[in-house]
Design an enzyme around this catalytic site. Structure first.
Site, PDB file in Angstrom:
ATOM      1  N   ARG A  44       2.400   9.425  69.870  1.00 41.12           N
ATOM      2  CA  ARG A  44       2.814   8.113  69.904  1.00 41.12           C
ATOM      3  C   ARG A  44       4.396   8.456  69.471  1.00 41.12           C
ATOM      4  NH1 ARG A  44       4.973   8.483  65.538  1.00 41.12           N
ATOM      5  NH2 ARG A  44       5.435   6.426  65.726  1.00 41.12           N
ATOM      6  N   GLY A  45       4.983   7.063  69.617  1.00 36.01           N
ATOM      7  CA  GLY A  45       6.665   7.091  69.476  1.00 36.01           C
ATOM      8  C   GLY A  45       6.839   7.095  70.860  1.00 36.01           C
ATOM      9  N   ALA A  46       7.997   6.363  71.153  1.00 39.59           N
ATOM     10  CA  ALA A  46       8.538   6.106  72.457  1.00 39.59           C
ATOM     11  C   ALA A  46       8.953   7.510  73.217  1.00 39.59           C
ATOM     12  CB  ALA A  46       9.676   4.978  72.352  1.00 39.59           C
ATOM     13  N   ASP A 234      11.506   1.057  71.068  1.00 41.10           N
ATOM     14  CA  ASP A 234      10.566   1.276  72.195  1.00 41.10           C
ATOM     15  C   ASP A 234      11.183   0.900  73.600  1.00 41.10           C
ATOM     16  OD1 ASP A 234       8.677   1.099  69.698  1.00 41.10           O
ATOM     17  OD2 ASP A 234       7.449   2.282  71.572  1.00 41.10           O
ATOM     18  N   ASN A 243      10.479  -2.839  68.972  1.00 40.42           N
ATOM     19  CA  ASN A 243       9.928  -1.918  68.129  1.00 40.42           C
ATOM     20  C   ASN A 243       8.878  -2.093  67.431  1.00 40.42           C
ATOM     21  OD1 ASN A 243      10.453   0.731  67.240  1.00 40.42           O
ATOM     22  ND2 ASN A 243      11.208  -0.376  65.345  1.00 40.42           N
TER      23      ASN A 243
HETATM   24  O1  MRU Z   1       2.644   2.353  68.148  1.00 41.52           O
HETATM   25  P1  MRU Z   1       3.639   3.538  68.019  1.00 41.52           P
HETATM   26  O2  MRU Z   1       3.441   4.239  66.925  1.00 41.52           O
HETATM   27  O3  MRU Z   1       3.719   4.414  69.304  1.00 41.52           O
HETATM   28  O4  MRU Z   1       5.052   2.754  67.649  1.00 41.52           O
HETATM   29  C1  MRU Z   1       6.289   3.654  67.511  1.00 41.52           C
HETATM   30  C2  MRU Z   1       7.472   2.692  67.104  1.00 41.52           C
HETATM   31  O5  MRU Z   1       7.388   1.442  67.076  1.00 41.52           O
HETATM   32  C3  MRU Z   1       8.770   3.730  66.943  1.00 41.52           C
HETATM   33  O6  MRU Z   1       9.385   2.805  65.997  1.00 41.52           O
HETATM   34  C4  MRU Z   1       9.405   3.758  68.149  1.00 41.52           C
HETATM   35  O7  MRU Z   1       8.614   4.241  69.361  1.00 41.52           O
HETATM   36  C5  MRU Z   1      10.736   4.259  68.198  1.00 41.52           C
HETATM   37  S1  MRU Z   1      10.287   6.156  67.943  1.00 41.52           S
HETATM   38  C6  MRU Z   1      11.632   7.206  68.014  1.00 41.52           C
END
Ligand code: MRU
Length: 341
Positions: A44-46, A234, A243
């Site tokens: 996970r994470g963008a 995101d 985000n």
């Molecule tokens: O649902 P997730 O854990 O994928 O959400 C991640 C986030 O909201 C992060 O803050 C975002 O992706 C930035 S990661 C560098």
């Protein structure tokens, strides 16, 4: 340390749902396994989702039994459709899948060469993300002073990227420069990315971190305990930043208390052809809210709202840190013409 690696036709990463108590290596060999890992937040994470989409297509190419290039291309298109249907909000996933597909569509050569091209492009996307985060970290560290207490929300660290992190990259770079900073990490309900992942990463790296619940953000700001906020993103559109849910609340509180609110994100997170209203906010299942640690805590059958992200209007954002520099409020007007300086 790399969060994701390509090793002889297999994607190697860590199952983030098991952290921090267990470190379980994930070996992903098919597009369906990659889609499952994305949907269930094992990855996970963008920016990491961008790398996952790209490596997902690399798996599709390598697993293809097709004998002609047009058949491989059709399989790649099908794989991209599966990967794009996993999570709607982080634009990096769509950006990376389209970048690999465009490269494949423009290609002329034989099947084996096409497969190598797709793997190479996925690897480039991963390498570029790692490099962008390091440069972004340096760019953002200039905004952090010695002695600052920096609040961050969710996990925008090494685990959310290919390497180093976006918001945590800024924090890491400031720390490496010898700035004596402290971090406040929000737990990030309902899936606790802050408690499970951000606190884990910072603690492991010896950067002082204090964990709070999301509802304590107003308290710590009112008490003057926060100097700066740095979060990831995101999707950055013409008028806002999507985000993790709760980011908007943090931004409004920062504004109220005169605390600078910074967003750190690579160019692959920018989607300047769109506006906030165009962003699809992922709705996740009710059990994430009604249950805690696998145990039901809410009344049976209660109605639940569970959006995974929110959008912070740009008026609350002091600056956006990226690999090319820093955009300030005065630069945001150019987002509307899709051509930031
Ligand atoms: O649902 P997730 O854990 O994928 O959400 C991640 C986030 O909201 C992060 O803050 C975002 O992706 C930035 S990661 C560098």
């Amino acid at each position: 340390m790399r969060t994701i690696k390509w090793q002889n036709g297999t994607v190697i990463t860590v199952d983030q749902t098991k952290l921090p108590l267990e470190t379980v290596t994930l070996k992903i060999k098919t597009v369906d396994q990659m889609a499952e890992a994305i949907k269930n937040l094992r990855v996970r994470g963008a920016p990491l989702l961008g790398a996952c989409a790209a490596f997902g297509l690399a798996l599709a190419a390598c697993n293809s039994k097709a004998s002609c290039v047009s058949e491989v291309l059709t399989e790649l298109e099908d794989a991209a459709t599966i990967l794009k249907s996993t999570r709607p909000t982080a634009v990096n996933l769509f950006w990376a899948a389209d970048r690999v597909l465009d490269k494949a569509r423009d290609f002329s050569g034989d099947v084996e060469e096409l497969k190598a091209l797709v793997v190479g492009e996925a690897q480039s996307i991963a390498d570029e993300d790692a490099e962008a985060n390091r440069v972004m970290g340096e760019n953002g560290a200039a905004l952090i002073n010695d002695g600052d207490v920096v609040l961050t929300h969710c996990n925008a660290g090494e685990l959310a990227t290919v390497e180093y992190g976006t918001a945590l990259g800024v924090i890491r770079a400031a720390w490496k420069q010898g700035k004596n900073i402290k971090v406040i990490a929000t737990e990030t309900r309902p899936l606790l990315q802050g408690a499970r992942l951000t606190a884990y990463e910072l603690k492991r790296d010896g950067i002082p971190v204090t964990l709070i619940t999301d509802s304590m953000v107003g308290y710590v700001m009112q008490k003057g305990l926060v100097d700066k906020v740095v979060v990831g993103a995101d999707r950055i559109v013409q008028d806002g930043v999507a985000n993790k849910i709760g980011t908007f609340t943090v931004a409004v509180l920062a504004h109220e208390h005169g605390v600078p609110f910074y967003v750190a994100a690579p160019k692959s997170t920018f989607d300047l052809t769109r506006k906030s209203a165009d962003i699809i906010i992922e709705e996740r299942k009710a059990a994430e809210v009604t249950h805690y640690g696998g145990k039901q805590v809410a009344a049976e059958g209660v109605n639940v709202l569970n959006p995974a992200f929110d959008v912070t209007p740009l008026k609350y954002v002091s600056a956006i840190i990226h690999e090319g520099g820093v955009y300030y409020q005065k630069d945001f007007t150019q987002f509307k013409t899709n051509a930031p300086a």
